[in-house]
Write a protein that holds these residues in place. Sequence first.
Motif, PDB file in Angstrom:
ATOM      1  N   TYR A  41      78.733 106.097  37.142  1.00 36.97           N
ATOM      2  CA  TYR A  41      79.260 105.410  35.969  1.00 36.97           C
ATOM      3  C   TYR A  41      80.603 106.010  35.591  1.00 36.97           C
ATOM      4  CZ  TYR A  41      74.754 103.165  35.485  1.00 36.97           C
ATOM      5  OH  TYR A  41      73.637 102.421  35.723  1.00 36.97           O
ATOM      6  N   ASN A  44      86.184 103.255  31.457  1.00 39.18           N
ATOM      7  CA  ASN A  44      87.530 102.712  31.606  1.00 39.18           C
ATOM      8  C   ASN A  44      88.186 102.638  30.241  1.00 39.18           C
ATOM      9  OD1 ASN A  44      89.828 101.468  32.810  1.00 39.18           O
ATOM     10  ND2 ASN A  44      89.123  99.527  31.964  1.00 39.18           N
ATOM     11  N   GLU A  49      91.677  96.494  33.052  1.00 34.90           N
ATOM     12  CA  GLU A  49      90.414  95.757  33.054  1.00 34.90           C
ATOM     13  C   GLU A  49      89.765  96.007  31.696  1.00 34.90           C
ATOM     14  OE1 GLU A  49      89.289  93.568  35.214  1.00 34.90           O
ATOM     15  OE2 GLU A  49      90.844  93.935  36.714  1.00 34.90           O
ATOM     16  N   PRO A  50      88.709  95.259  31.339  1.00 35.61           N
ATOM     17  CA  PRO A  50      88.094  95.468  30.029  1.00 35.61           C
ATOM     18  C   PRO A  50      87.681  96.935  29.807  1.00 35.61           C
ATOM     19  CG  PRO A  50      87.274  93.457  31.002  1.00 35.61           C
ATOM     20  CD  PRO A  50      88.103  94.141  32.065  1.00 35.61           C
ATOM     21  N   GLY A  52      85.488 100.077  28.530  1.00 36.58           N
ATOM     22  CA  GLY A  52      84.053 100.323  28.437  1.00 36.58           C
ATOM     23  C   GLY A  52      83.485 101.051  29.634  1.00 36.58           C
ATOM     24  N   TRP A  54      81.684 101.230  33.235  1.00 35.08           N
ATOM     25  CA  TRP A  54      81.632 100.552  34.524  1.00 35.08           C
ATOM     26  C   TRP A  54      80.787 101.375  35.484  1.00 35.08           C
ATOM     27  CZ3 TRP A  54      84.731  96.218  36.096  1.00 35.08           C
ATOM     28  CH2 TRP A  54      85.526  95.699  35.085  1.00 35.08           C
ATOM     29  N   GLU A 181      81.587  97.361  38.834  1.00 38.62           N
ATOM     30  CA  GLU A 181      80.643  96.493  38.125  1.00 38.62           C
ATOM     31  C   GLU A 181      80.669  96.828  36.646  1.00 38.62           C
ATOM     32  OE1 GLU A 181      76.255  97.341  38.331  1.00 38.62           O
ATOM     33  OE2 GLU A 181      76.313  95.422  39.405  1.00 38.62           O
ATOM     34  N   GLU A 182      80.909  95.813  35.813  1.00 40.30           N
ATOM     35  CA  GLU A 182      80.906  96.025  34.368  1.00 40.30           C
ATOM     36  C   GLU A 182      79.494  96.303  33.887  1.00 40.30           C
ATOM     37  OE1 GLU A 182      83.262  93.272  31.845  1.00 40.30           O
ATOM     38  OE2 GLU A 182      83.837  92.348  33.753  1.00 40.30           O
ATOM     39  N   THR A 185      81.255  96.406  28.346  1.00 37.27           N
ATOM     40  CA  THR A 185      82.711  96.396  28.207  1.00 37.27           C
ATOM     41  C   THR A 185      83.132  95.563  27.016  1.00 37.27           C
ATOM     42  OG1 THR A 185      82.937  94.497  29.675  1.00 37.27           O
ATOM     43  CG2 THR A 185      83.077  96.686  30.689  1.00 37.27           C
ATOM     44  N   TYR A 186      84.389  95.755  26.656  1.00 35.96           N
ATOM     45  CA  TYR A 186      84.992  95.045  25.546  1.00 35.96           C
ATOM     46  C   TYR A 186      86.404  94.666  25.954  1.00 35.96           C
ATOM     47  CZ  TYR A 186      87.548  94.408  21.189  1.00 35.96           C
ATOM     48  OH  TYR A 186      88.375  93.925  20.215  1.00 35.96           O
ATOM     49  N   ALA A 187      86.730  93.389  25.894  1.00 38.81           N
ATOM     50  CA  ALA A 187      88.085  92.929  26.194  1.00 38.81           C
ATOM     51  C   ALA A 187      88.751  92.546  24.884  1.00 38.81           C
ATOM     52  CB  ALA A 187      88.054  91.741  27.148  1.00 38.81           C
TER      53      ALA A 187
END
Length: 188
Positions: A41, A44, A49-50, A52, A54, A181-182, A185-187
Amino acid sequence: MTDARSRTASRARQQWMVVVVIATGLVVAITVLVAGAAAGYRLNMTASEPLGIWRIRPLKRPPAVGDLVFICPPETEAFSEARVRGYLRSGVCPTGDAPLIKMVIAIEGQRIEIGADVRIDGLRIPQTTIVPADGKGRPLHGDAGGIVPAGRVFLYSPFVASWDSRYFGSIPASGILGLAEEVVTYAP
Protein backbone atom coordinates in the motif's frame (compact mmCIF):
# COMPACT_ATOMS: atom_id res chain seq x y z
CA MET A 1 -3.33 24.15 50.72
CA THR A 2 -4.26 20.51 50.25
CA ASP A 3 -6.86 21.40 47.59
CA ALA A 4 -4.25 23.36 45.62
CA ARG A 5 -1.77 20.46 45.78
CA SER A 6 -4.49 18.03 44.80
CA ARG A 7 -5.50 20.17 41.80
CA THR A 8 -1.84 20.52 40.72
CA ALA A 9 -1.30 16.78 40.98
CA SER A 10 -4.52 16.10 39.09
CA ARG A 11 -3.49 18.54 36.32
CA ALA A 12 -0.06 16.89 36.06
CA ARG A 13 -1.70 13.44 35.74
CA GLN A 14 -4.00 14.76 33.00
CA GLN A 15 -1.07 16.24 31.09
CA TRP A 16 0.82 12.95 31.30
CA MET A 17 -2.26 11.08 30.09
CA VAL A 18 -2.46 13.38 27.07
CA VAL A 19 1.23 12.75 26.33
CA VAL A 20 0.72 8.97 26.65
CA VAL A 21 -2.35 9.03 24.36
CA ILE A 22 -0.53 11.09 21.71
CA ALA A 23 2.58 8.89 21.89
CA THR A 24 0.45 5.74 21.63
CA GLY A 25 -1.40 7.19 18.64
CA LEU A 26 1.87 7.99 16.89
CA VAL A 27 3.20 4.48 17.49
CA VAL A 28 -0.01 2.97 16.11
CA ALA A 29 0.04 5.28 13.06
CA ILE A 30 3.67 4.48 12.29
CA THR A 31 3.02 0.75 12.71
CA VAL A 32 0.04 0.93 10.32
CA LEU A 33 2.09 2.87 7.74
CA VAL A 34 5.02 0.44 7.89
CA ALA A 35 2.75 -2.62 7.74
CA GLY A 36 0.78 -1.08 4.87
CA ALA A 37 3.94 -0.28 2.92
CA ALA A 38 5.18 -3.84 3.42
CA ALA A 39 1.84 -5.13 2.09
CA GLY A 40 2.11 -2.98 -1.06
CA TYR A 41 0.00 0.00 0.00
CA ARG A 42 1.16 3.51 -0.82
CA LEU A 43 -0.09 6.98 0.03
CA ASN A 44 -0.38 9.25 -3.01
CA MET A 45 -0.11 12.93 -2.17
CA THR A 46 0.61 14.29 -5.67
CA ALA A 47 -1.81 15.74 -8.18
CA SER A 48 -0.90 13.26 -10.93
CA GLU A 49 -3.60 10.84 -9.78
CA PRO A 50 -6.32 11.03 -7.11
CA LEU A 51 -5.01 11.60 -3.59
CA GLY A 52 -5.27 8.75 -1.10
CA ILE A 53 -4.34 5.15 -0.52
CA TRP A 54 -3.27 2.97 -3.44
CA ARG A 55 -2.11 -0.63 -3.67
CA ILE A 56 0.62 -2.14 -5.83
CA ARG A 57 -0.68 -5.29 -7.56
CA PRO A 58 1.89 -7.60 -9.16
CA LEU A 59 2.21 -7.32 -12.94
CA LYS A 60 2.72 -10.87 -14.21
CA ARG A 61 3.02 -9.99 -17.90
CA PRO A 62 4.74 -7.35 -20.01
CA PRO A 63 3.28 -3.86 -19.58
CA ALA A 64 0.48 -2.96 -21.97
CA VAL A 65 -1.04 0.28 -23.21
CA GLY A 66 -3.67 1.35 -20.69
CA ASP A 67 -1.94 -0.12 -17.63
CA LEU A 68 -1.89 2.25 -14.66
CA VAL A 69 1.41 1.45 -12.95
CA PHE A 70 3.69 2.30 -10.06
CA ILE A 71 7.13 2.91 -11.55
CA CYS A 72 10.46 3.96 -10.09
CA PRO A 73 12.09 6.88 -11.85
CA PRO A 74 15.49 6.15 -13.41
CA GLU A 75 18.66 8.09 -12.69
CA THR A 76 18.69 10.54 -15.60
CA GLU A 77 19.40 14.23 -16.06
CA ALA A 78 15.67 14.97 -16.35
CA PHE A 79 14.91 13.23 -13.06
CA SER A 80 17.88 14.89 -11.35
CA GLU A 81 16.39 18.25 -12.33
CA ALA A 82 12.96 17.04 -11.14
CA ARG A 83 14.45 16.31 -7.70
CA VAL A 84 15.97 19.79 -7.52
CA ARG A 85 12.65 21.36 -8.55
CA GLY A 86 10.74 19.33 -5.94
CA TYR A 87 8.63 17.31 -8.40
CA LEU A 88 9.53 14.02 -6.68
CA ARG A 89 8.90 12.86 -3.14
CA SER A 90 11.22 10.64 -1.07
CA GLY A 91 10.47 6.94 -1.16
CA VAL A 92 11.49 3.33 -1.65
CA CYS A 93 12.93 3.43 -5.18
CA PRO A 94 16.68 2.83 -5.69
CA THR A 95 17.09 6.56 -6.42
CA GLY A 96 15.50 7.40 -3.06
CA ASP A 97 12.34 8.67 -4.77
CA ALA A 98 8.75 7.56 -4.30
CA PRO A 99 7.34 5.56 -7.21
CA LEU A 100 5.29 7.48 -9.76
CA ILE A 101 1.71 6.52 -10.64
CA LYS A 102 1.31 6.87 -14.40
CA MET A 103 -0.56 5.26 -17.29
CA VAL A 104 1.35 3.43 -20.00
CA ILE A 105 0.25 5.00 -23.30
CA ALA A 106 2.94 3.60 -25.60
CA ILE A 107 5.23 0.58 -25.56
CA GLU A 108 8.28 -0.45 -27.54
CA GLY A 109 8.01 0.08 -31.29
CA GLN A 110 5.35 2.79 -31.18
CA ARG A 111 6.07 6.21 -32.71
CA ILE A 112 5.77 9.27 -30.46
CA GLU A 113 5.35 12.73 -32.02
CA ILE A 114 5.49 15.71 -29.68
CA GLY A 115 4.46 19.16 -30.87
CA ALA A 116 1.76 21.25 -29.21
CA ASP A 117 0.43 17.91 -27.94
CA VAL A 118 1.30 14.20 -28.17
CA ARG A 119 0.51 11.81 -31.01
CA ILE A 120 1.13 8.09 -30.86
CA ASP A 121 1.30 6.28 -34.19
CA GLY A 122 -0.40 9.36 -35.69
CA LEU A 123 -3.31 9.47 -33.21
CA ARG A 124 -3.69 12.59 -31.09
CA ILE A 125 -3.83 11.85 -27.36
CA PRO A 126 -6.34 14.08 -25.52
CA GLN A 127 -5.17 16.26 -22.64
CA THR A 128 -1.49 16.17 -23.66
CA THR A 129 -0.88 19.85 -24.33
CA ILE A 130 2.76 20.73 -23.72
CA VAL A 131 2.94 23.63 -21.27
CA PRO A 132 5.89 26.02 -21.51
CA ALA A 133 6.45 26.43 -17.76
CA ASP A 134 5.72 24.71 -14.46
CA GLY A 135 3.61 26.22 -11.67
CA LYS A 136 6.56 28.34 -10.51
CA GLY A 137 7.27 29.73 -13.98
CA ARG A 138 10.34 27.56 -14.64
CA PRO A 139 10.65 26.52 -18.29
CA LEU A 140 9.53 23.05 -19.38
CA HIS A 141 10.61 21.42 -22.61
CA GLY A 142 8.76 18.67 -24.44
CA ASP A 143 10.61 15.44 -25.17
CA ALA A 144 11.91 14.92 -28.72
CA GLY A 145 9.67 11.90 -29.33
CA GLY A 146 10.62 9.10 -31.71
CA ILE A 147 10.21 5.33 -31.59
CA VAL A 148 9.86 3.88 -28.08
CA PRO A 149 12.95 1.64 -27.68
CA ALA A 150 12.75 -2.00 -26.60
CA GLY A 151 12.25 -2.43 -22.86
CA ARG A 152 10.86 1.08 -22.35
CA VAL A 153 7.41 2.64 -21.83
CA PHE A 154 5.94 6.08 -22.49
CA LEU A 155 3.88 7.33 -19.54
CA TYR A 156 1.01 9.76 -19.14
CA SER A 157 -1.30 11.35 -16.62
CA PRO A 158 -4.39 13.30 -17.67
CA PHE A 159 -3.97 15.82 -14.85
CA VAL A 160 -2.89 19.24 -16.15
CA ALA A 161 -0.03 19.66 -13.66
CA SER A 162 1.39 16.21 -14.31
CA TRP A 163 5.03 15.80 -15.20
CA ASP A 164 5.19 12.71 -17.41
CA SER A 165 6.86 11.29 -20.54
CA ARG A 166 5.78 14.36 -22.52
CA TYR A 167 8.69 16.04 -20.72
CA PHE A 168 11.08 13.23 -19.67
CA GLY A 169 10.61 10.73 -22.51
CA SER A 170 10.24 6.97 -22.31
CA ILE A 171 11.73 5.19 -19.31
CA PRO A 172 12.77 1.59 -18.57
CA ALA A 173 9.85 -0.79 -18.04
CA SER A 174 12.11 -2.62 -15.57
CA GLY A 175 11.26 0.15 -13.07
CA ILE A 176 7.62 -0.95 -12.92
CA LEU A 177 6.74 -2.17 -9.43
CA GLY A 178 3.26 -3.31 -10.41
CA LEU A 179 -0.21 -2.17 -11.36
CA ALA A 180 -1.67 0.78 -9.43
CA GLU A 181 -5.03 0.08 -7.80
CA GLU A 182 -7.07 2.73 -5.99
CA VAL A 183 -8.12 1.74 -2.48
CA VAL A 184 -9.46 4.91 -0.87
CA THR A 185 -8.94 8.06 -2.93
CA TYR A 186 -10.20 11.58 -3.29
CA ALA A 187 -10.07 13.62 -6.50
CA PRO A 188 -10.41 17.33 -5.66
